[in-house]
Design a protein around this motif. Structure first.
Motif, PDB file in Angstrom:
ATOM      1  N   ASP A  52       0.641  -1.148   0.149  1.00 41.21           N
ATOM      2  CA  ASP A  52       0.002  -0.048  -0.128  1.00 41.21           C
ATOM      3  C   ASP A  52       0.801   1.249   0.081  1.00 41.21           C
ATOM      4  OD1 ASP A  52      -2.081   1.774   0.248  1.00 41.21           O
ATOM      5  OD2 ASP A  52      -3.110   0.751   1.812  1.00 41.21           O
ATOM      6  N   PHE A  53       1.109   1.919  -1.052  1.00 46.79           N
ATOM      7  CA  PHE A  53       1.835   2.898  -1.344  1.00 46.79           C
ATOM      8  C   PHE A  53       1.529   3.802  -2.443  1.00 46.79           C
ATOM      9  CE2 PHE A  53       3.521  -0.690  -3.247  1.00 46.79           C
ATOM     10  CZ  PHE A  53       3.818  -0.527  -4.631  1.00 46.79           C
ATOM     11  N   GLY A  54       1.934   5.050  -2.512  1.00 50.24           N
ATOM     12  CA  GLY A  54       1.413   5.908  -3.415  1.00 50.24           C
ATOM     13  C   GLY A  54       2.150   7.289  -3.654  1.00 50.24           C
ATOM     14  N   VAL A  55       1.543   8.061  -4.385  1.00 54.27           N
ATOM     15  CA  VAL A  55       1.869   9.466  -4.705  1.00 54.27           C
ATOM     16  C   VAL A  55       0.805  10.446  -4.922  1.00 54.27           C
ATOM     17  CG1 VAL A  55       2.609   9.105  -7.189  1.00 54.27           C
ATOM     18  CG2 VAL A  55       3.870  10.882  -5.863  1.00 54.27           C
ATOM     19  N   THR A  56       1.018  11.704  -4.341  1.00 57.15           N
ATOM     20  CA  THR A  56       0.158  12.589  -4.763  1.00 57.15           C
ATOM     21  C   THR A  56       1.089  13.677  -5.084  1.00 57.15           C
ATOM     22  OG1 THR A  56      -1.605  14.386  -3.882  1.00 57.15           O
ATOM     23  CG2 THR A  56       0.101  13.577  -2.330  1.00 57.15           C
ATOM     24  N   ALA A  57       0.759  14.237  -6.478  1.00 55.01           N
ATOM     25  CA  ALA A  57       1.465  15.305  -7.209  1.00 55.01           C
ATOM     26  C   ALA A  57       0.803  16.460  -6.696  1.00 55.01           C
ATOM     27  CB  ALA A  57       1.632  14.889  -8.808  1.00 55.01           C
ATOM     28  N   VAL A  58       1.650  17.675  -6.479  1.00 47.73           N
ATOM     29  CA  VAL A  58       1.236  18.907  -6.363  1.00 47.73           C
ATOM     30  C   VAL A  58       1.638  19.936  -7.576  1.00 47.73           C
ATOM     31  CG1 VAL A  58       1.112  20.767  -4.725  1.00 47.73           C
ATOM     32  CG2 VAL A  58       1.482  18.356  -4.012  1.00 47.73           C
ATOM     33  N   GLN A  59       2.932  20.019  -7.870  1.00 48.68           N
ATOM     34  CA  GLN A  59       3.476  20.899  -9.012  1.00 48.68           C
ATOM     35  C   GLN A  59       4.341  20.009  -9.767  1.00 48.68           C
ATOM     36  OE1 GLN A  59       4.995  24.669  -7.752  1.00 48.68           O
ATOM     37  NE2 GLN A  59       3.715  24.701  -5.863  1.00 48.68           N
ATOM     38  N   HIS A  60       3.831  18.966 -10.563  1.00 44.67           N
ATOM     39  CA  HIS A  60       4.274  18.242 -11.480  1.00 44.67           C
ATOM     40  C   HIS A  60       4.125  18.795 -12.800  1.00 44.67           C
ATOM     41  CE1 HIS A  60       6.474  15.238 -13.986  1.00 44.67           C
ATOM     42  NE2 HIS A  60       7.158  14.971 -12.850  1.00 44.67           N
ATOM     43  N   ARG A  61       4.968  19.310 -13.498  1.00 38.66           N
ATOM     44  CA  ARG A  61       4.770  19.957 -15.069  1.00 38.66           C
ATOM     45  C   ARG A  61       4.129  18.872 -15.821  1.00 38.66           C
ATOM     46  NH1 ARG A  61       8.716  24.193 -13.698  1.00 38.66           N
ATOM     47  NH2 ARG A  61      10.531  22.789 -14.285  1.00 38.66           N
ATOM     48  N   ASN A  62       4.582  17.666 -15.726  1.00 41.20           N
ATOM     49  CA  ASN A  62       4.233  16.632 -16.892  1.00 41.20           C
ATOM     50  C   ASN A  62       2.855  15.739 -16.425  1.00 41.20           C
ATOM     51  OD1 ASN A  62       5.966  17.226 -18.707  1.00 41.20           O
ATOM     52  ND2 ASN A  62       7.674  15.926 -18.161  1.00 41.20           N
ATOM     53  N   PHE A  63       2.428  15.952 -15.170  1.00 41.55           N
ATOM     54  CA  PHE A  63       1.212  15.426 -14.639  1.00 41.55           C
ATOM     55  C   PHE A  63      -0.118  15.725 -15.299  1.00 41.55           C
ATOM     56  CE2 PHE A  63      -1.852  14.324 -11.571  1.00 41.55           C
ATOM     57  CZ  PHE A  63      -1.530  13.008 -11.118  1.00 41.55           C
ATOM     58  N   ARG A  64      -0.133  17.093 -15.465  1.00 40.68           N
ATOM     59  CA  ARG A  64      -1.433  17.849 -15.966  1.00 40.68           C
ATOM     60  C   ARG A  64      -1.651  17.338 -17.472  1.00 40.68           C
ATOM     61  NH1 ARG A  64      -4.531  21.381 -14.083  1.00 40.68           N
ATOM     62  NH2 ARG A  64      -2.827  21.979 -12.674  1.00 40.68           N
ATOM     63  N   GLU A  74      -3.168  21.644  -3.856  1.00 45.39           N
ATOM     64  CA  GLU A  74      -2.254  21.700  -2.928  1.00 45.39           C
ATOM     65  C   GLU A  74      -2.698  22.050  -1.549  1.00 45.39           C
ATOM     66  OE1 GLU A  74       0.894  25.426  -1.888  1.00 45.39           O
ATOM     67  OE2 GLU A  74       1.474  24.294  -3.748  1.00 45.39           O
ATOM     68  N   ARG A  75      -3.835  23.056  -1.287  1.00 49.96           N
ATOM     69  CA  ARG A  75      -4.368  23.119   0.050  1.00 49.96           C
ATOM     70  C   ARG A  75      -5.033  21.723   0.536  1.00 49.96           C
ATOM     71  NH1 ARG A  75      -3.536  26.551   3.622  1.00 49.96           N
ATOM     72  NH2 ARG A  75      -3.553  24.539   4.860  1.00 49.96           N
ATOM     73  N   CYS A  76      -5.428  21.001  -0.284  1.00 47.64           N
ATOM     74  CA  CYS A  76      -5.964  19.848   0.307  1.00 47.64           C
ATOM     75  C   CYS A  76      -5.067  18.733   0.690  1.00 47.64           C
ATOM     76  CB  CYS A  76      -6.813  18.942  -0.998  1.00 47.64           C
ATOM     77  SG  CYS A  76      -8.389  20.017  -1.418  1.00 47.64           S
TER      78      CYS A  76
END
Length: 199
Positions: A52-64, A74-76
C-alpha cells in the motif's frame, strides 16, 4: 525485495483511504531544490504497508493532462498532512526528518506547535544502531540502506536522482510515471527500514 509498481496508487483520495488501514505511515517529499525558501514541493509519496503505497503530485509539470489525471489541490494535501501530524495516534516515518519535516515547516505546510504525532527517523536510527558504519566506509543514505538491508540479489538497483533527471532538469520535468515510481520507492523503502530497525 522491491515494491510491485503495478500496485502504485495516485492521488490524495487514495492516500486518505490508506490512512484508514494503518496509523503508521512513511512519507517522503520530492522537491525542486534543497532550500525551502527558494524551492517547491513537487509531490508527496506515502507508504503504509509493503502493498500500500502511492504518490500525490502537487506541482509536477508533466502530470497535468496525462493518463493519471491532474495535480492534486495543494491546500487539500496540506490539510491532510496537518491532520496526520496533529494526531497523537499516528507515527510518521521519515528518512532524514530534518529535511522533509523541516521543509514542510519552512514552507508553512505544517506548524510546529500543532505536531502531536510520533516521528521516527530511519536515518537517525541507522546512525544510532551502527555508529561505526561511516568510519568503515559505509553510508546511511536511503539508497545505500536499501541495497544493504532490503534489496535481494536478483533485484535491479534503484536509479539515482541524477540518472533520473539526466543532470539537465529538475524533478518537475521527469516523465510522471518515472517520477511517481521513484518517489513511491523512497517511501516504500523508508517504511521497510522502519520495520527492520524497530524489531
Amino acid at each position: 525485495m522491491r515494491p510491485e509498481m503495478d500496485k502504485l496508487k495516485y492521488g490524495i483520495s487514495l492516500f486518505e483511504q490508506s490512512l484508514k488501514a494503518s496509523n503508521i505511515v512513511a512519507i517522503d517529499l520530492e522537491t525542486t531544490g534543497l532550500k525551502a525558501h527558494e524551492s517547491d514541493i513537487v509531490c508527496v509519496s506515502w507508504c503504509t504497508s509493503k502493498d500500500d503505497f502511492g504518490v500525490t503530485a502537487v506541482q509536477h509539470r508533466n502530470f497535468r493532462g496525462s493518463a493519471y489525471g491532474n495535480n492534486d489541490n495543494e491546500r487539500c494535501v496540506i490539510d491532510l498532512l496537518r491532520s496526520i501530524h496533529s494526531n497523537k495516534e499516528f507515527m510518521v516515518v521519515y528518512h532524514n526528518a530534518a529535511f522533509d519535516l523541516g521543509f514542510l515547516l519552512k514552507k508553512g505546510w505544517l506548524k510546529e506547535e500543532e505536531i502531536e504525532c510520533t516521528i521516527f527517523d530511519t536515518l537517525l536510527a541507522s546512525y544510532i544502531l551502527n555508529p561505526a558504519k561511516t568510519k568503515e566506509g559505509g553510508k546511511h543514505g536511503l539508497k545505500s540502506l536499501y541495497d544493504e538491508l532490503v534489496r535481494e540479489e536478483t533485484d535491479p538497483p534503484q536509479p539515482d536522482f541524477d540518472s533520473l533527471t539526466k543532470n539537465r532538469f529538475d524533478f518537475q520535468d521527469v516523465r510522471f510515471k518515472q517520477a511517481a515510481e521513484y518517489a513511491a520507492f523512497d517511501a516504500w523503502t523508508t517504511l521497510n527500514l522502519y520495520q527492520k530497525f524497530s524489531l
